[in-house]
Motif scaffolding. Structure first.
Motif, mmCIF file in Angstrom:
data_model
loop_
_atom_site.group_PDB
_atom_site.id
_atom_site.type_symbol
_atom_site.label_atom_id
_atom_site.label_comp_id
_atom_site.label_asym_id
_atom_site.label_seq_id
_atom_site.Cartn_x
_atom_site.Cartn_y
_atom_site.Cartn_z
ATOM 1 N N ALA A 126 0.849 -1.202 0.000
ATOM 2 C CA ALA A 126 0.000 0.000 0.000
ATOM 3 C C ALA A 126 0.882 1.249 0.000
ATOM 4 O O ALA A 126 0.600 2.238 -0.687
ATOM 5 N N LYS A 127 1.999 1.176 0.750
ATOM 6 C CA LYS A 127 2.904 2.332 0.815
ATOM 7 C C LYS A 127 3.643 2.525 -0.518
ATOM 8 O O LYS A 127 3.823 3.649 -0.967
ATOM 9 N N LEU A 128 4.032 1.408 -1.141
ATOM 10 C CA LEU A 128 4.672 1.499 -2.466
ATOM 11 C C LEU A 128 3.716 2.140 -3.470
ATOM 12 O O LEU A 128 4.109 2.968 -4.292
ATOM 13 N N TYR A 129 2.434 1.751 -3.379
ATOM 14 C CA TYR A 129 1.416 2.299 -4.276
ATOM 15 C C TYR A 129 1.269 3.803 -4.040
ATOM 16 O O TYR A 129 1.168 4.588 -4.983
ATOM 17 N N TRP A 130 1.295 4.196 -2.760
ATOM 18 C CA TRP A 130 1.188 5.617 -2.416
ATOM 19 C C TRP A 130 2.371 6.400 -3.016
ATOM 20 O O TRP A 130 2.182 7.481 -3.585
ATOM 21 N N VAL A 131 3.587 5.831 -2.900
ATOM 22 C CA VAL A 131 4.778 6.514 -3.449
ATOM 23 C C VAL A 131 4.617 6.689 -4.960
ATOM 24 O O VAL A 131 4.856 7.770 -5.513
ATOM 25 N N LEU A 132 4.150 5.631 -5.626
ATOM 26 C CA LEU A 132 3.937 5.702 -7.081
ATOM 27 C C LEU A 132 2.935 6.815 -7.406
ATOM 28 O O LEU A 132 3.149 7.608 -8.337
ATOM 29 N N CYS A 133 1.854 6.887 -6.605
ATOM 30 C CA CYS A 133 0.833 7.914 -6.848
ATOM 31 C C CYS A 133 1.372 9.314 -6.575
ATOM 32 O O CYS A 133 1.036 10.257 -7.294
ATOM 33 N N VAL A 134 2.242 9.448 -5.561
ATOM 34 C CA VAL A 134 2.845 10.772 -5.300
ATOM 35 C C VAL A 134 3.655 11.214 -6.518
ATOM 36 O O VAL A 134 3.619 12.380 -6.911
ATOM 37 N N PHE A 135 4.360 10.265 -7.145
ATOM 38 C CA PHE A 135 5.122 10.605 -8.351
ATOM 39 C C PHE A 135 4.173 11.095 -9.450
ATOM 40 O O PHE A 135 4.459 12.061 -10.146
ATOM 41 N N ILE A 136 3.025 10.413 -9.596
ATOM 42 C CA ILE A 136 2.056 10.821 -10.628
ATOM 43 C C ILE A 136 1.488 12.205 -10.277
ATOM 44 O O ILE A 136 1.424 13.086 -11.135
ATOM 45 N N TRP A 137 1.129 12.399 -9.005
ATOM 46 C CA TRP A 137 0.583 13.702 -8.590
ATOM 47 C C TRP A 137 1.599 14.806 -8.882
ATOM 48 O O TRP A 137 1.236 15.868 -9.377
ATOM 49 N N SER A 138 2.866 14.533 -8.534
ATOM 50 C CA SER A 138 3.901 15.557 -8.705
ATOM 51 C C SER A 138 4.067 15.937 -10.171
ATOM 52 O O SER A 138 4.276 17.108 -10.495
ATOM 53 N N MET A 139 3.967 14.931 -11.034
ATOM 54 C CA MET A 139 4.164 15.200 -12.463
ATOM 55 C C MET A 139 2.907 15.815 -13.093
ATOM 56 O O MET A 139 2.946 16.281 -14.231
ATOM 57 N N THR A 140 1.789 15.771 -12.364
ATOM 58 C CA THR A 140 0.532 16.263 -12.933
ATOM 59 C C THR A 140 0.504 17.787 -13.006
ATOM 60 O O THR A 140 0.012 18.356 -13.974
ATOM 61 N N PHE A 141 1.039 18.451 -11.979
ATOM 62 C CA PHE A 141 0.946 19.913 -11.915
ATOM 63 C C PHE A 141 2.305 20.563 -12.177
ATOM 64 O O PHE A 141 3.331 20.024 -11.780
ATOM 65 N N ASN A 142 2.281 21.729 -12.832
ATOM 66 C CA ASN A 142 3.522 22.507 -12.894
ATOM 67 C C ASN A 142 3.313 23.960 -12.453
ATOM 68 O O ASN A 142 4.031 24.848 -12.866
ATOM 69 N N HIS A 143 2.289 24.137 -11.600
ATOM 70 C CA HIS A 143 2.079 25.444 -10.962
ATOM 71 C C HIS A 143 2.517 25.304 -9.499
ATOM 72 O O HIS A 143 2.166 24.317 -8.846
ATOM 73 N N PRO A 144 3.279 26.301 -8.984
ATOM 74 C CA PRO A 144 3.843 26.116 -7.635
ATOM 75 C C PRO A 144 2.807 25.893 -6.538
ATOM 76 O O PRO A 144 3.077 25.135 -5.602
ATOM 77 N N ILE A 145 1.635 26.517 -6.647
ATOM 78 C CA ILE A 145 0.638 26.346 -5.572
ATOM 79 C C ILE A 145 0.189 24.883 -5.510
ATOM 80 O O ILE A 145 0.104 24.273 -4.439
ATOM 81 N N TYR A 146 -0.036 24.288 -6.680
ATOM 82 C CA TYR A 146 -0.528 22.905 -6.723
ATOM 83 C C TYR A 146 0.598 21.909 -6.406
ATOM 84 O O TYR A 146 0.376 20.900 -5.739
#
Lengths: 264, 264
Positions: free
Chosen positions: A20-40
Protein backbone atom coordinates in the motif's frame (compact mmCIF):
# COMPACT_ATOMS: atom_id res chain seq x y z
CA UNK A 1 24.35 12.19 8.71
CA UNK A 2 22.15 9.22 9.53
CA UNK A 3 22.80 5.92 7.79
CA UNK A 4 19.83 3.78 8.86
CA UNK A 5 16.57 5.30 7.74
CA UNK A 6 13.91 3.07 9.36
CA UNK A 7 12.46 4.53 12.57
CA UNK A 8 10.61 2.12 14.84
CA UNK A 9 7.50 4.06 15.89
CA UNK A 10 3.93 2.85 16.33
CA UNK A 11 1.99 4.90 13.79
CA UNK A 12 -0.84 4.36 11.34
CA UNK A 13 1.58 4.67 8.40
CA UNK A 14 4.03 2.17 9.94
CA UNK A 15 1.23 -0.37 10.30
CA UNK A 16 0.20 -0.15 6.65
CA UNK A 17 1.11 -3.00 4.30
CA UNK A 18 4.35 -2.12 2.39
CA UNK A 19 2.51 -2.72 -0.91
CA UNK A 20 0.00 0.00 0.00
CA UNK A 21 2.90 2.33 0.82
CA UNK A 22 4.67 1.50 -2.47
CA UNK A 23 1.42 2.30 -4.28
CA UNK A 24 1.19 5.62 -2.42
CA UNK A 25 4.78 6.51 -3.45
CA UNK A 26 3.94 5.70 -7.08
CA UNK A 27 0.83 7.91 -6.85
CA UNK A 28 2.84 10.77 -5.30
CA UNK A 29 5.12 10.60 -8.35
CA UNK A 30 2.06 10.82 -10.63
CA UNK A 31 0.58 13.70 -8.59
CA UNK A 32 3.90 15.56 -8.70
CA UNK A 33 4.16 15.20 -12.46
CA UNK A 34 0.53 16.26 -12.93
CA UNK A 35 0.95 19.91 -11.92
CA UNK A 36 3.52 22.51 -12.89
CA UNK A 37 2.08 25.44 -10.96
CA UNK A 38 3.84 26.12 -7.64
CA UNK A 39 0.64 26.35 -5.57
CA UNK A 40 -0.53 22.90 -6.72
CA UNK A 41 2.95 21.38 -6.54
CA UNK A 42 3.10 22.82 -3.02
CA UNK A 43 -0.21 21.10 -2.24
CA UNK A 44 1.29 17.73 -3.22
CA UNK A 45 4.32 18.48 -1.04
CA UNK A 46 1.90 19.36 1.76
CA UNK A 47 0.23 15.94 1.48
CA UNK A 48 3.65 14.25 1.73
CA UNK A 49 4.58 16.36 4.78
CA UNK A 50 1.21 15.53 6.39
CA UNK A 51 1.97 11.84 5.86
CA UNK A 52 5.37 12.28 7.53
CA UNK A 53 3.65 14.00 10.48
CA UNK A 54 1.07 11.19 10.69
CA UNK A 55 3.96 8.69 10.64
CA UNK A 56 5.62 10.62 13.53
CA UNK A 57 8.88 10.84 11.59
CA UNK A 58 8.86 14.47 10.44
CA UNK A 59 11.91 15.27 12.62
CA UNK A 60 13.88 12.48 10.94
CA UNK A 61 14.09 14.29 7.59
CA UNK A 62 16.56 16.88 8.93
CA UNK A 63 19.42 15.19 7.07
CA UNK A 64 17.69 15.86 3.73
CA UNK A 65 16.95 19.56 4.32
CA UNK A 66 20.27 20.98 3.07
CA UNK A 67 20.49 18.86 -0.15
CA UNK A 68 16.83 19.65 -0.90
CA UNK A 69 17.39 23.37 -0.29
CA UNK A 70 20.30 23.25 -2.77
CA UNK A 71 18.12 21.38 -5.26
CA UNK A 72 15.29 23.95 -5.01
CA UNK A 73 17.75 26.86 -5.32
CA UNK A 74 19.34 25.28 -8.40
CA UNK A 75 15.88 24.70 -9.89
CA UNK A 76 14.86 28.33 -9.43
CA UNK A 77 18.19 29.54 -10.83
CA UNK A 78 18.54 27.25 -13.84
CA UNK A 79 15.08 26.14 -15.07
CA UNK A 80 14.12 29.66 -16.29
CA UNK A 81 17.05 29.37 -18.73
CA UNK A 82 15.47 26.26 -20.26
CA UNK A 83 11.85 27.42 -20.38
CA UNK A 84 11.93 30.58 -22.48
CA UNK A 85 8.27 31.10 -23.17
CA UNK A 86 5.68 33.30 -21.60
CA UNK A 87 3.93 36.63 -21.72
CA UNK A 88 5.50 38.63 -18.87
CA UNK A 89 9.24 39.33 -19.04
CA UNK A 90 10.74 39.76 -15.57
CA UNK A 91 14.30 40.35 -16.74
CA UNK A 92 15.91 40.84 -20.13
CA UNK A 93 19.51 41.22 -21.26
CA UNK A 94 20.21 40.70 -24.97
CA UNK A 95 18.84 37.33 -26.05
CA UNK A 96 18.53 36.27 -22.41
CA UNK A 97 14.97 36.78 -21.20
CA UNK A 98 13.52 35.49 -17.94
CA UNK A 99 9.74 35.05 -18.03
CA UNK A 100 7.42 35.09 -15.02
CA UNK A 101 5.89 31.79 -16.17
CA UNK A 102 9.36 30.21 -16.29
CA UNK A 103 10.10 31.29 -12.71
CA UNK A 104 6.74 29.87 -11.53
CA UNK A 105 7.50 26.65 -13.42
CA UNK A 106 10.98 26.53 -11.81
CA UNK A 107 9.53 26.87 -8.30
CA UNK A 108 6.99 24.14 -9.14
CA UNK A 109 9.75 21.80 -10.35
CA UNK A 110 11.68 22.40 -7.11
CA UNK A 111 8.62 21.61 -4.98
CA UNK A 112 7.75 18.62 -7.16
CA UNK A 113 11.21 17.08 -6.82
CA UNK A 114 11.14 17.72 -3.06
CA UNK A 115 7.78 15.93 -2.79
CA UNK A 116 9.11 12.93 -4.74
CA UNK A 117 12.33 12.65 -2.72
CA UNK A 118 10.44 12.95 0.57
CA UNK A 119 7.90 10.33 -0.53
CA UNK A 120 10.76 7.87 -1.18
CA UNK A 121 12.34 8.77 2.16
CA UNK A 122 8.94 8.40 3.91
CA UNK A 123 8.70 4.85 2.56
CA UNK A 124 12.16 3.98 3.91
CA UNK A 125 11.50 5.71 7.27
CA UNK A 126 8.34 3.67 7.86
CA UNK A 127 9.16 0.30 6.25
CA UNK A 128 11.71 -2.33 7.27
CA UNK A 129 13.95 -3.56 4.45
CA UNK A 130 12.72 -7.13 5.08
CA UNK A 131 9.12 -5.95 4.59
CA UNK A 132 10.10 -4.17 1.40
CA UNK A 133 11.76 -7.34 0.10
CA UNK A 134 8.67 -9.40 0.93
CA UNK A 135 6.48 -6.81 -0.81
CA UNK A 136 8.64 -6.88 -3.95
CA UNK A 137 8.44 -10.70 -4.06
CA UNK A 138 4.65 -10.56 -3.61
CA UNK A 139 4.58 -8.07 -6.49
CA UNK A 140 6.14 -10.84 -8.63
CA UNK A 141 9.69 -9.49 -8.83
CA UNK A 142 11.98 -12.55 -9.17
CA UNK A 143 13.34 -13.47 -5.73
CA UNK A 144 17.08 -13.05 -6.55
CA UNK A 145 16.39 -9.50 -7.77
CA UNK A 146 14.24 -8.62 -4.75
CA UNK A 147 16.93 -10.07 -2.47
CA UNK A 148 19.65 -8.13 -4.34
CA UNK A 149 17.76 -4.82 -4.11
CA UNK A 150 17.01 -5.27 -0.41
CA UNK A 151 20.70 -6.14 0.16
CA UNK A 152 21.69 -2.91 -1.60
CA UNK A 153 19.47 -0.90 0.77
CA UNK A 154 20.93 -2.83 3.70
CA UNK A 155 24.54 -2.16 2.69
CA UNK A 156 24.23 1.50 1.67
CA UNK A 157 24.26 2.80 5.29
CA UNK A 158 27.33 0.68 6.13
CA UNK A 159 29.20 1.72 3.01
CA UNK A 160 28.21 5.35 3.57
CA UNK A 161 29.88 5.11 7.00
CA UNK A 162 32.98 3.58 5.38
CA UNK A 163 33.05 6.35 2.76
CA UNK A 164 33.00 9.11 5.38
CA UNK A 165 35.75 7.28 7.30
CA UNK A 166 37.94 7.20 4.17
CA UNK A 167 37.30 10.91 3.59
CA UNK A 168 38.14 11.68 7.24
CA UNK A 169 41.36 9.66 6.91
CA UNK A 170 42.33 11.63 3.79
CA UNK A 171 41.53 14.91 5.56
CA UNK A 172 43.73 13.85 8.47
CA UNK A 173 46.55 13.53 5.92
CA UNK A 174 45.87 17.09 4.75
CA UNK A 175 43.89 16.30 1.58
CA UNK A 176 40.24 17.26 1.30
CA UNK A 177 38.90 15.20 -1.62
CA UNK A 178 35.58 17.05 -1.67
CA UNK A 179 37.21 20.46 -2.14
CA UNK A 180 38.91 22.04 -5.14
CA UNK A 181 38.03 22.53 -8.79
CA UNK A 182 36.00 20.02 -10.74
CA UNK A 183 39.13 18.68 -12.44
CA UNK A 184 40.87 18.29 -9.06
CA UNK A 185 37.83 16.46 -7.70
CA UNK A 186 37.83 14.17 -10.75
CA UNK A 187 41.51 13.38 -10.31
CA UNK A 188 41.11 12.86 -6.55
CA UNK A 189 38.04 10.70 -6.99
CA UNK A 190 40.12 7.64 -7.90
CA UNK A 191 42.08 7.78 -4.61
CA UNK A 192 38.82 8.00 -2.70
CA UNK A 193 36.86 5.46 -4.68
CA UNK A 194 39.60 2.80 -4.62
CA UNK A 195 39.66 2.43 -0.78
CA UNK A 196 35.85 2.66 -0.59
CA UNK A 197 35.64 -0.07 -3.20
CA UNK A 198 38.23 -2.32 -1.56
CA UNK A 199 36.59 -1.95 1.89
CA UNK A 200 33.21 -2.76 0.34
CA UNK A 201 34.61 -5.79 -1.47
CA UNK A 202 36.06 -7.11 1.79
CA UNK A 203 32.72 -6.59 3.53
CA UNK A 204 30.75 -8.24 0.75
CA UNK A 205 33.12 -11.18 0.28
CA UNK A 206 31.24 -13.04 3.03
CA UNK A 207 27.82 -12.46 1.44
CA UNK A 208 27.99 -15.37 -1.08
CA UNK A 209 29.26 -17.65 1.71
CA UNK A 210 26.41 -16.58 3.98
CA UNK A 211 23.89 -17.13 1.19
CA UNK A 212 25.20 -20.56 0.25
CA UNK A 213 25.59 -21.74 3.83
CA UNK A 214 21.87 -21.02 4.27
CA UNK A 215 21.05 -23.14 1.24
CA UNK A 216 20.41 -20.31 -1.22
CA UNK A 217 18.73 -21.73 -4.34
CA UNK A 218 17.44 -18.91 -6.57
CA UNK A 219 14.82 -21.00 -8.37
CA UNK A 220 13.42 -22.82 -5.32
CA UNK A 221 9.99 -21.91 -3.96
CA UNK A 222 10.35 -20.27 -0.57
CA UNK A 223 8.51 -19.66 2.65
CA UNK A 224 8.80 -16.36 4.51
CA UNK A 225 8.94 -15.35 8.13
CA UNK A 226 7.19 -12.07 7.30
CA UNK A 227 3.63 -12.76 6.16
CA UNK A 228 2.06 -9.80 4.42
CA UNK A 229 -1.69 -9.47 4.58
CA UNK A 230 -3.71 -6.58 3.15
CA UNK A 231 -6.32 -5.36 5.66
CA UNK A 232 -9.32 -3.04 5.36
CA UNK A 233 -7.24 0.03 6.29
CA UNK A 234 -4.75 -0.80 3.52
CA UNK A 235 -7.53 -1.03 0.95
CA UNK A 236 -9.11 2.19 2.25
CA UNK A 237 -5.72 3.96 2.01
CA UNK A 238 -5.30 2.75 -1.58
CA UNK A 239 -8.84 3.79 -2.54
CA UNK A 240 -8.30 7.33 -1.17
CA UNK A 241 -4.95 7.52 -2.99
CA UNK A 242 -6.55 6.35 -6.24
CA UNK A 243 -9.42 8.85 -5.93
CA UNK A 244 -6.94 11.68 -5.37
CA UNK A 245 -4.98 10.54 -8.44
CA UNK A 246 -8.14 10.59 -10.59
CA UNK A 247 -9.15 14.04 -9.28
CA UNK A 248 -5.66 15.46 -9.92
CA UNK A 249 -5.50 14.07 -13.45
CA UNK A 250 -8.98 15.50 -14.21
CA UNK A 251 -7.82 18.87 -12.85
CA UNK A 252 -4.80 18.80 -15.14
CA UNK A 253 -6.94 17.84 -18.14
CA UNK A 254 -9.20 20.81 -17.33
CA UNK A 255 -6.19 23.14 -17.35
CA UNK A 256 -6.04 23.62 -13.56
CA UNK A 257 -2.66 23.74 -11.84
CA UNK A 258 -0.53 24.37 -14.92
CA UNK A 259 1.73 27.22 -15.95
CA UNK A 260 2.78 25.62 -19.23
CA UNK A 261 0.01 23.31 -20.52
CA UNK A 262 2.32 21.67 -23.10
CA UNK A 263 5.06 20.72 -20.62
CA UNK A 264 5.02 18.02 -17.94
CA UNK B 1 23.23 -11.72 -23.96
CA UNK B 2 21.93 -14.61 -21.90
CA UNK B 3 24.53 -13.91 -19.22
CA UNK B 4 22.43 -10.88 -18.21
CA UNK B 5 19.68 -13.25 -17.00
CA UNK B 6 21.89 -16.20 -16.04
CA UNK B 7 23.91 -14.13 -13.58
CA UNK B 8 21.05 -14.22 -11.04
CA UNK B 9 21.76 -17.94 -10.52
CA UNK B 10 25.17 -17.23 -8.96
CA UNK B 11 25.40 -16.00 -5.38
CA UNK B 12 28.76 -14.32 -6.03
CA UNK B 13 27.32 -12.44 -9.01
CA UNK B 14 24.48 -11.24 -6.77
CA UNK B 15 27.14 -10.05 -4.31
CA UNK B 16 28.84 -8.30 -7.26
CA UNK B 17 25.51 -6.66 -8.12
CA UNK B 18 25.07 -5.46 -4.52
CA UNK B 19 28.67 -4.19 -4.46
CA UNK B 20 28.32 -2.28 -7.76
CA UNK B 21 24.91 -0.80 -6.87
CA UNK B 22 25.77 0.16 -3.29
CA UNK B 23 29.19 1.67 -4.09
CA UNK B 24 27.76 3.59 -7.07
CA UNK B 25 24.87 4.91 -4.96
CA UNK B 26 27.23 5.91 -2.13
CA UNK B 27 29.73 7.66 -4.42
CA UNK B 28 26.85 9.45 -6.18
CA UNK B 29 25.72 10.67 -2.76
CA UNK B 30 29.20 11.60 -1.46
CA UNK B 31 30.20 13.52 -4.60
CA UNK B 32 26.77 15.22 -4.82
CA UNK B 33 26.05 16.22 -8.42
CA UNK B 34 26.56 19.78 -9.55
CA UNK B 35 23.17 20.28 -11.20
CA UNK B 36 23.04 21.49 -14.80
CA UNK B 37 19.34 20.83 -15.37
CA UNK B 38 18.10 20.38 -11.77
CA UNK B 39 16.28 17.10 -11.25
CA UNK B 40 17.37 15.85 -14.68
CA UNK B 41 21.14 15.83 -14.99
CA UNK B 42 24.29 17.28 -13.49
CA UNK B 43 28.05 16.81 -13.44
CA UNK B 44 28.58 13.41 -11.81
CA UNK B 45 32.07 12.44 -10.67
CA UNK B 46 30.71 8.99 -9.76
CA UNK B 47 30.53 8.28 -13.49
CA UNK B 48 34.11 7.02 -13.36
CA UNK B 49 32.68 3.80 -11.92
CA UNK B 50 30.45 2.25 -14.63
CA UNK B 51 33.16 1.25 -17.16
CA UNK B 52 35.46 -0.03 -14.40
CA UNK B 53 32.71 -2.06 -12.70
CA UNK B 54 31.49 -3.32 -16.07
CA UNK B 55 34.89 -4.69 -17.05
CA UNK B 56 35.28 -6.36 -13.65
CA UNK B 57 31.79 -7.62 -12.82
CA UNK B 58 30.21 -7.93 -16.29
CA UNK B 59 26.41 -8.34 -16.21
CA UNK B 60 26.29 -7.83 -12.41
CA UNK B 61 27.63 -4.32 -13.02
CA UNK B 62 25.00 -3.63 -15.69
CA UNK B 63 22.18 -4.31 -13.21
CA UNK B 64 24.15 -2.76 -10.36
CA UNK B 65 24.77 0.53 -12.15
CA UNK B 66 21.09 0.76 -13.16
CA UNK B 67 19.82 0.10 -9.61
CA UNK B 68 22.58 2.18 -7.97
CA UNK B 69 21.65 5.16 -10.13
CA UNK B 70 17.96 4.67 -9.34
CA UNK B 71 18.61 4.66 -5.59
CA UNK B 72 21.56 7.05 -5.21
CA UNK B 73 20.66 9.62 -7.86
CA UNK B 74 16.94 9.34 -8.57
CA UNK B 75 15.33 8.38 -5.25
CA UNK B 76 17.78 9.89 -2.73
CA UNK B 77 19.22 12.60 -4.97
CA UNK B 78 16.02 14.20 -6.23
CA UNK B 79 15.98 13.18 -9.87
CA UNK B 80 13.08 10.74 -9.92
CA UNK B 81 10.97 11.86 -12.85
CA UNK B 82 9.46 10.43 -16.01
CA UNK B 83 13.03 10.58 -17.36
CA UNK B 84 14.10 7.96 -14.80
CA UNK B 85 12.68 5.17 -17.00
CA UNK B 86 15.12 6.16 -19.76
CA UNK B 87 17.72 6.72 -17.04
CA UNK B 88 17.38 3.14 -15.81
CA UNK B 89 17.85 1.71 -19.31
CA UNK B 90 20.66 4.17 -20.13
CA UNK B 91 22.55 3.34 -16.94
CA UNK B 92 22.05 -0.36 -17.55
CA UNK B 93 23.77 0.15 -20.92
CA UNK B 94 26.57 2.08 -19.19
CA UNK B 95 27.37 -1.11 -17.34
CA UNK B 96 26.57 -3.44 -20.24
CA UNK B 97 28.52 -2.08 -23.22
CA UNK B 98 32.14 -2.02 -21.96
CA UNK B 99 32.38 -5.69 -20.91
CA UNK B 100 30.31 -6.85 -23.89
CA UNK B 101 32.70 -5.29 -26.41
CA UNK B 102 35.83 -6.20 -24.48
CA UNK B 103 35.08 -9.89 -24.01
CA UNK B 104 34.35 -10.26 -27.75
CA UNK B 105 36.98 -8.00 -29.29
CA UNK B 106 40.11 -7.47 -27.21
CA UNK B 107 42.60 -10.20 -26.30
CA UNK B 108 44.46 -7.97 -23.85
CA UNK B 109 43.02 -7.76 -20.28
CA UNK B 110 41.65 -4.33 -19.25
CA UNK B 111 44.39 -3.69 -16.67
CA UNK B 112 45.20 -0.23 -18.13
CA UNK B 113 48.94 -0.77 -17.62
CA UNK B 114 49.83 -0.35 -21.29
CA UNK B 115 49.00 2.32 -23.84
CA UNK B 116 47.00 -0.16 -25.93
CA UNK B 117 44.96 -1.28 -22.91
CA UNK B 118 44.22 2.36 -22.00
CA UNK B 119 43.22 3.15 -25.60
CA UNK B 120 40.84 0.19 -25.62
CA UNK B 121 39.44 1.34 -22.28
CA UNK B 122 38.84 4.80 -23.77
CA UNK B 123 37.13 3.24 -26.80
CA UNK B 124 34.63 1.23 -24.75
CA UNK B 125 34.09 4.31 -22.55
CA UNK B 126 33.30 6.36 -25.64
CA UNK B 127 30.76 3.78 -26.84
CA UNK B 128 29.09 3.47 -23.43
CA UNK B 129 28.81 7.24 -23.06
CA UNK B 130 27.35 7.65 -26.55
CA UNK B 131 24.68 4.95 -26.25
CA UNK B 132 23.66 6.07 -22.75
CA UNK B 133 23.33 9.70 -23.88
CA UNK B 134 21.41 8.63 -27.00
CA UNK B 135 18.90 6.39 -25.19
CA UNK B 136 18.13 8.73 -22.27
CA UNK B 137 17.85 11.84 -24.45
CA UNK B 138 15.71 10.06 -27.04
CA UNK B 139 13.32 8.91 -24.30
CA UNK B 140 13.15 12.42 -22.79
CA UNK B 141 12.45 13.96 -26.22
CA UNK B 142 9.83 11.31 -27.05
CA UNK B 143 7.86 11.92 -23.84
CA UNK B 144 8.27 15.70 -24.10
CA UNK B 145 10.33 16.04 -20.91
CA UNK B 146 13.63 17.64 -22.01
CA UNK B 147 14.75 18.35 -25.61
CA UNK B 148 17.22 15.85 -27.10
CA UNK B 149 20.13 18.03 -28.22
CA UNK B 150 21.16 19.82 -24.99
CA UNK B 151 20.51 16.73 -22.87
CA UNK B 152 22.49 14.42 -25.19
CA UNK B 153 25.39 16.86 -25.14
CA UNK B 154 25.39 17.09 -21.33
CA UNK B 155 25.03 13.34 -20.68
CA UNK B 156 27.65 12.37 -23.24
CA UNK B 157 30.20 14.85 -21.85
CA UNK B 158 29.37 13.71 -18.34
CA UNK B 159 29.63 9.99 -19.07
CA UNK B 160 32.82 10.31 -21.09
CA UNK B 161 35.13 12.90 -19.48
CA UNK B 162 35.22 11.67 -15.85
CA UNK B 163 35.81 7.96 -16.71
CA UNK B 164 38.24 8.87 -19.51
CA UNK B 165 40.40 10.82 -17.03
CA UNK B 166 40.10 8.83 -13.79
CA UNK B 167 38.87 5.43 -15.02
CA UNK B 168 42.30 4.08 -16.08
CA UNK B 169 43.82 5.23 -12.76
CA UNK B 170 41.11 3.42 -10.79
CA UNK B 171 41.42 0.34 -12.99
CA UNK B 172 45.19 0.20 -12.44
CA UNK B 173 44.63 0.39 -8.69
CA UNK B 174 42.00 -2.33 -8.36
CA UNK B 175 42.18 -4.71 -11.33
CA UNK B 176 44.81 -7.08 -9.90
CA UNK B 177 43.19 -7.18 -6.46
CA UNK B 178 39.80 -8.07 -7.92
CA UNK B 179 41.36 -10.71 -10.18
CA UNK B 180 43.31 -12.28 -7.31
CA UNK B 181 40.16 -12.35 -5.17
CA UNK B 182 38.39 -14.30 -7.93
CA UNK B 183 35.68 -11.66 -8.43
CA UNK B 184 36.05 -11.22 -12.22
CA UNK B 185 32.71 -12.15 -13.75
CA UNK B 186 34.13 -14.97 -15.86
CA UNK B 187 35.74 -16.49 -12.75
CA UNK B 188 32.24 -16.89 -11.36
CA UNK B 189 30.25 -17.61 -14.52
CA UNK B 190 32.09 -20.51 -16.07
CA UNK B 191 31.79 -20.97 -19.82
CA UNK B 192 32.35 -17.32 -20.68
CA UNK B 193 35.64 -15.87 -21.92
CA UNK B 194 37.00 -12.76 -20.21
CA UNK B 195 39.05 -12.01 -23.31
CA UNK B 196 38.46 -13.90 -26.58
CA UNK B 197 40.87 -16.59 -27.76
CA UNK B 198 39.88 -15.67 -31.33
CA UNK B 199 37.85 -12.73 -32.64
CA UNK B 200 35.04 -13.96 -34.87
CA UNK B 201 34.00 -11.96 -37.94
CA UNK B 202 30.41 -11.49 -36.71
CA UNK B 203 31.70 -10.01 -33.46
CA UNK B 204 33.77 -7.52 -35.48
CA UNK B 205 30.71 -6.65 -37.56
CA UNK B 206 28.68 -6.37 -34.35
CA UNK B 207 31.21 -3.93 -32.87
CA UNK B 208 31.18 -1.84 -36.06
CA UNK B 209 27.36 -1.67 -35.98
CA UNK B 210 27.36 -0.85 -32.26
CA UNK B 211 29.86 1.97 -32.97
CA UNK B 212 27.72 3.31 -35.82
CA UNK B 213 24.50 2.97 -33.83
CA UNK B 214 25.90 4.75 -30.78
CA UNK B 215 28.52 7.32 -31.83
CA UNK B 216 27.34 8.09 -35.37
CA UNK B 217 23.74 7.83 -34.15
CA UNK B 218 24.37 10.40 -31.43
CA UNK B 219 26.12 12.82 -33.80
CA UNK B 220 23.48 12.39 -36.54
CA UNK B 221 20.54 12.86 -34.16
CA UNK B 222 22.16 15.94 -32.60
CA UNK B 223 22.70 17.13 -36.19
CA UNK B 224 18.99 16.69 -36.96
CA UNK B 225 18.13 18.62 -33.81
CA UNK B 226 20.48 21.48 -34.67
CA UNK B 227 19.29 21.57 -38.30
CA UNK B 228 15.66 21.86 -37.22
CA UNK B 229 16.35 24.65 -34.78
CA UNK B 230 17.00 22.87 -31.48
CA UNK B 231 20.01 24.71 -29.97
CA UNK B 232 22.95 22.83 -28.48
CA UNK B 233 22.64 24.62 -25.16
CA UNK B 234 21.20 27.94 -24.02
CA UNK B 235 19.77 29.19 -27.31
CA UNK B 236 17.04 31.73 -27.96
CA UNK B 237 14.35 29.13 -27.35
CA UNK B 238 14.63 25.44 -26.61
CA UNK B 239 11.93 23.38 -28.27
CA UNK B 240 11.07 19.76 -28.97
CA UNK B 241 11.54 18.52 -32.53
CA UNK B 242 9.43 15.39 -32.11
CA UNK B 243 8.93 12.83 -34.90
CA UNK B 244 11.85 13.58 -37.30
CA UNK B 245 14.37 13.51 -34.47
CA UNK B 246 12.87 10.48 -32.71
CA UNK B 247 12.70 8.49 -35.98
CA UNK B 248 16.35 9.32 -36.77
CA UNK B 249 17.35 8.26 -33.29
CA UNK B 250 15.33 5.04 -33.50
CA UNK B 251 16.92 4.04 -36.83
CA UNK B 252 20.36 4.20 -35.23
CA UNK B 253 19.07 2.43 -32.16
CA UNK B 254 17.98 -0.46 -34.38
CA UNK B 255 21.47 -0.54 -35.97
CA UNK B 256 22.93 -0.67 -32.46
CA UNK B 257 20.55 -3.48 -31.43
CA UNK B 258 21.55 -5.56 -34.48
CA UNK B 259 25.19 -5.02 -33.50
CA UNK B 260 24.53 -6.20 -29.93
CA UNK B 261 22.67 -9.26 -31.28
CA UNK B 262 25.72 -10.11 -33.42
CA UNK B 263 27.98 -9.75 -30.39
CA UNK B 264 25.82 -12.45 -28.82
Amino acid sequence: MRFVLYVDVNSMIHRLDPRAKLYWVLCVFIWSMTFNHPIYAGMVLGIVLMTLILAKVIKEIKFAVTPLAILITMCITLWPLFRREGTIILFGLGFLKIYQEAVLYAIAVGLRLTAMVLAGIALLLTTRIEELEAALVRLKLPYPMAFGISAVFRFIPTLMGDAYMVIAAQRARGVDPLKGSLLTKMRNSAIIVAPIFMTSMRRLSTLPLAMESRGYIPTASRTYFIQLRMRATDYLYMVITTLLTIVFILMRLSGIGVVYPHYI
Amino acid sequence: MKEVVEMWKYSKMIAGFVLAAAVYAVVLWVFAPLWIIPGVTGIRIANILPPVFSLLFGPAAAWGIAVGNLIGYDILGGALTIGSIGGFIGNFLLGFMPYKIWHRMFKEPPHCRSISSILKFEFVTLIHAAICAHVISLWCEAVGFVPYTPLAFIIFTNDFIAPAIAGPILMTLIYDRVRRAGWLWTDVMKGYEYTPSEVKKRWMLGTILVTIGSIVGLIATVGVGLGLGQPLFFGPGLKFIGTPLVVTGLVFLIVWAVGVALLG
